[in-house]
Design an enzyme around this catalytic site. Structure first.
Site: not given
Lengths: 438, 435
Positions: A243, A279, A162
């Site tokens: 993460d 999310k 990312w």
């Protein structure tokens, strides 16, 4: 800086303390001290949504940012979130500051979710946790902690990762390097390269690992590979920094998706974890997350918590209440928790379905290419094979956007969460056209 | 795509630290974090903790930096509750990411609230505004931006008033600023040391950052007069200092939103560039929702556009985009005429109660022949009062009278009520005469 003041004003510049009413000086023909500030480029990921919004094409499709959309391509507010909000408002609570470390009920819930309720590390008080601003904020607090307490350490990031990871560590002046990760030929994991690069990393380095549903590739290590990585970290004294932005979103199962961090802890490793509820609870804009440290020693955990708080205090003082209250409500209520699990399975299921439909369509339109990676990859994202690395210099991605109004990031990533059955054929045509002709 | 940068740090110290960790760390046994020390407790939060733990029924919490009602309870504004209820009922509301710069309506309304609708800077479109994590977040983003983007010739030096909110120093230091103090509080008068302030600022290096409390100075409650503000403007201009306003009490100080913005608007009207950190924690009671804004008033619209783009680069690796709930409430309250009017009334009510507490305390102190001149209690502005009590006197207040406050002698008027003012007065008289 050139300025001109009227003579009467200038004469009032005196050292004596008798202040008469002074006319405010008017600054004339002065230049800005910010004159040399350059226009920053749009964010590579968030800028895609901006460009999408600006587009007038009737066919436009936003496959940029990783935000879940329903079959009508509309944002989704989870039913459990709506219910939790109604309950919270009904209680007419106050809006007082949270402690620096955040809402206790949320902190407890988030650690239970990560490790499993009743985990020995929790019971032994060896877990330090601060509520923070979703994944980014948690990573930033972790990065600041590394900068302060692991001076000189290098953080190893997967290639690719990312994009924001680089800046989060960079802005804290933490050195970072890549470890090999994505194999463009197999469209899978370059496990050999990864292990080589991590073996070569100096002891005391930090390794950033995606807990599941790797962003942007969708390629995750297998269980066996995770075991090997954990053993390597132990052997080489590498600090694993997970993460975890998609727990529950990858397979639809919260526990399965927490496999990797739990395995590492089981193997006796100390780990750092950045969690996000953007999310899986659809709480994107509420910024709900946590920075968790699982340590071997209770006193060290207490001290680390005190230092995490100090870092948070200088960033934002204390975290926002609303989203954490919602998350705590959902996790701590048996009915809501079960309903949530169902909603997550639904979201993960829809993504799995459109993956299947996309692969079928691509197989039919371009049978010479192996499209199996579409269904092998996990989570919201797919690395399509339209990357600049495939010697197209970004032309393929440009073709997708300029010719077909398909908005995606330039690294070739598409978010399946932004696709529905109705648009599968359109997308498949766009991809095939871009691969063949761009 | 952003260029990839790897930083190579000159790292003799770093390598030694890494070696030390290698030698000491035993995976599965000793922690890698053995060397991490316990951070000192936060002095302000510690006060509330001590108050909570105190079993004495007469206890008072005068450390709290949050408004309390006459009954000592936190207060959620009716306008806020209504806004929240509206939001929940609105079928169009969702939880999607805000842009990096936040809620656009909130940003627009916030800066208009601060600068005034008639502001030339606003009309000329030369204000860059981003939503921020209340005051702290605005200060941090602002400080980081300045550290990176001030011209190289500008010293990374910030002038803070002595004393100031403790977190100011931490924030600017983290951003890489050297912190210097300017004289501010005058112990003898418990007022403003204006001469000292002007002298210190007049010797500041050109281009330094000057932190100013827009109104209701924290922790002293001492504000410059309008004439003094005008003189400060001149000094700021002459030394080419960059004003950085911390506005955490607009409307809370006098009860009038425009009056409380006078200092800020005076500086903005002069045409000079300035930075503004706004908080809605107190004046809208949104504390834990972290609603705030950072504005940079620039010389031109073109500059403001570029500045905004760079503010976003600071924010993205910090938290990506700001929390939506508090800003959505604030935008509704500011933007809806009925809610706005309701808010103004409630805000005035809070400010009036604080003023009433000042009057009550002064009355009770006078009635008890408190030694010295306590009129500063009436003159100081806002939630806090710097009493000038010594540390031993404060410690006695805590131990003997169960009145909890920070040991610098700061008391929060918000923690007082008409019923408890006599008790406080008695305690103060006791400790200043005996300790």
């Amino acid at each position: 800086m050139q300025t001109a003041l009227g003579p009467s004003t200038a004469s009032r510049v005196v050292a004596n303390r008798q202040v008469r009413t002074a006319r405010a000086p008017q600054v004339v023909a002065a230049s800005s001290r910010f004159a040399d500030v350059a226009q920053a480029p749009p964010d590579p990921i968030l800028g895609v949504s901006e460009a999408f919004r600006a587009s007038t094409s009737p066919n436009k499709l936003n496959l940029g940012v990783g935000a879940y959309r329903d079959e009508d391509l509309k944002p989704v507010v989870l039913s459990v979130v709506k219910k939790a909000e109604t309950k919270i408002v009904g209680r007419a609570e106050n809006k007082e500051y949270l402690p620096i470390e955040g809402l206790d009920a949320f902190r407890k819930a988030t650690v239970d979710l990560l490790l499993g309720a009743g985990h020995p590390a929790i019971q032994e008080g060896r877990v330090a946790v601060v509520q923070s601003l979703s994944g980014t904020g948690s990573l930033r607090v972790g990065s600041a902690f590394i900068a302060r307490f692991m001076k000189g350490a290098t953080v190893y990031l997967s290639n690719p990762t990312w994009g924001n990871h680089r800046n989060i560590f960079g802005d804290e002046n933490v050195e970072w390097k890549y470890y090999r990760y994505f194999d463009a030929d197999t469209v899978g994991l370059d496990f050999k390269g990864m292990m080589e690069d991590l073996t070569a990393a100096p002891a005391g380095s930090v390794v950033l690992l995606h807990g599941c549903a790797h962003n942007p590739t969708g390629v995750d290590p297998t269980a066996e590979q995770w075991g090997a990585i954990a053993d390597l970290c132990k052997e080489r004294n590498l600090l694993p920094f997970f993460d975890v932005a998609y727990q529950g979103f990858a397979t639809g199962d919260l526990d399965k998706d927490a496999f990797a961090p739990r395995l590492f802890v089981e193997r006796g490793l100390e780990i750092v974890v950045a969690q996000s509820y953007s999310k899986n609870l659809g709480l994107y804009g509420e910024r709900v997350g946590a920075l968790v440290m699982v340590l071997n020693d209770k006193e060290a955990a207490t001290r680390c918590l005190s230092q995490l708080k100090r870092l948070a205090r200088a960033l934002y003082s204390n975290p926002p209440t609303w989203g954490a209250k919602i998350a705590a409500e959902v996790v701590n209520d048996k009915e809501l928790f079960d309903e949530w699990k169902g909603e997550m399975r639904g979201m993960a299921g829809r993504i799995e379905r459109v993956r299947g439909e996309l692969k079928t369509a691509l197989d039919a339109k371009y049978p010479d290419k192996d499209w199996s990676f579409i269904t092998r990859q996990i989570g919201m994202f797919s690395f399509t094979g339209l990357t600049p690395a495939q010697a197209s210099g970004g032309r393929r991605v440009d073709n997708m956007t300029n010719k077909h109004a398909v908005y995606m990031t330039r690294d070739g990533r598409i978010s399946l969460a932004g696709l529905n059955s109705a648009k599968v054929d359109y997308l498949a045509n766009a991809i095939v056209d871009s691969v063949r002709n761009a | 795509m952003q260029p990839e940068v790897t930083l190579h740090l000159s790292v003799t110290e770093g390598r030694v630290a890494v070696l030390a960790r290698q030698l000491c760390a035993a995976p599965g046994g000793v922690s890698n974090w053995e060397h991490v020390e316990q951070a000192p407790p936060d002095p302000i939060i510690g006060v509330t903790d001590a108050w909570r733990a105190d079993p004495d029924p007469r206890k008072l919490n005068l450390g709290v930096g949050a408004y309390r009602t006459e009954e000592g309870k936190p207060y959620v504004l009716r306008a806020v509750r209504e806004a929240e209820t509206q939001m929940l009922a609105d079928p169009a509301s969702n939880h999607e990411y805000l842009p990096i710069s936040g809620n656009a309506d909130f940003c627009r309304l916030s800066r208009t609230l601060a600068l005034g609708a008639g502001s030339a800077a606003l009309q000329e479109g030369r204000v860059a505004t981003v939503q921020a994590l209340s005051g702290t977040g605005a200060l941090r983003v602002g400080a980081e931006f300045l550290a990176q983007h001030l011209p190289a010739s500008n010293p990374r030096v910030v002038y803070l008033p002595s004393p100031t909110w403790g977190n100011h120093k931490t924030i600017f230091a983290k951003a890489g600023f050297q912190v210097r103090e300017y004289r501010y509080f005058d112990k003898a008068s418990r007022g403003l040391d204006f001469g000292g302030m002007t002298a210190d600022l007049s010797s500041a290096p050109p281009g330094a950052v000057l932190l100013l409390h827009a109104c209701a100075h924290n922790p002293t409650g001492v504000d410059p007069s309008p004439e003094q503000w005008a003189s400060l403007l001149q000094t700021t201009h002459d030394r080419q200092l960059l004003p950085f306003f911390d506005s955490a009490y607009q409307g809370f100080a006098s009860g009038d939103l425009d009056a409380d913005a006078a200092s800020l608007r005076l500086f903005a009207a002069s045409g000079m560039e300035l930075v503004l950190a706004q908080s809605f924690a107190k004046n809208m009671g949104l504390y834990g929702e972290r609603a705030g804004a950072l504005s940079v008033v620039c010389r031109s619209k073109a500059v403001a556009t570029r500045v905004e783009s760079q503010l976003k680069l600071v924010i993205r690796p910090m938290y990506s985009n700001p929390p939506m709930h508090g800003a959505a409430i604030a935008a509704r309250v500011m933007g809806d005429p009925r809610l706005n009017a309701m808010w103004k009334e409630e805000l005035k009510g809070m400010a009036d109660r604080i003023k009433a507490m000042r009057s009550a305390l002064y009355r009770e102190l006078t009635a008890r022949n408190a030694p010295g001149d306590w009129s500063f209690v009436l003159k100081q502005i806002g939630m806090f009062s710097f009493t000038g009590m010594t540390r031993p006197q404060c410690e006695l207040l805590v131990k003997k009278w169960h009145i909890h406050l920070t040991l610098d002698g700061r008391i929060s008027m918000a923690g007082l009520s008409a019923a408890t003012a006599p008790y406080l007065a008695e305690a103060i008289v006791d400790v200043v005469t005996s300790a």
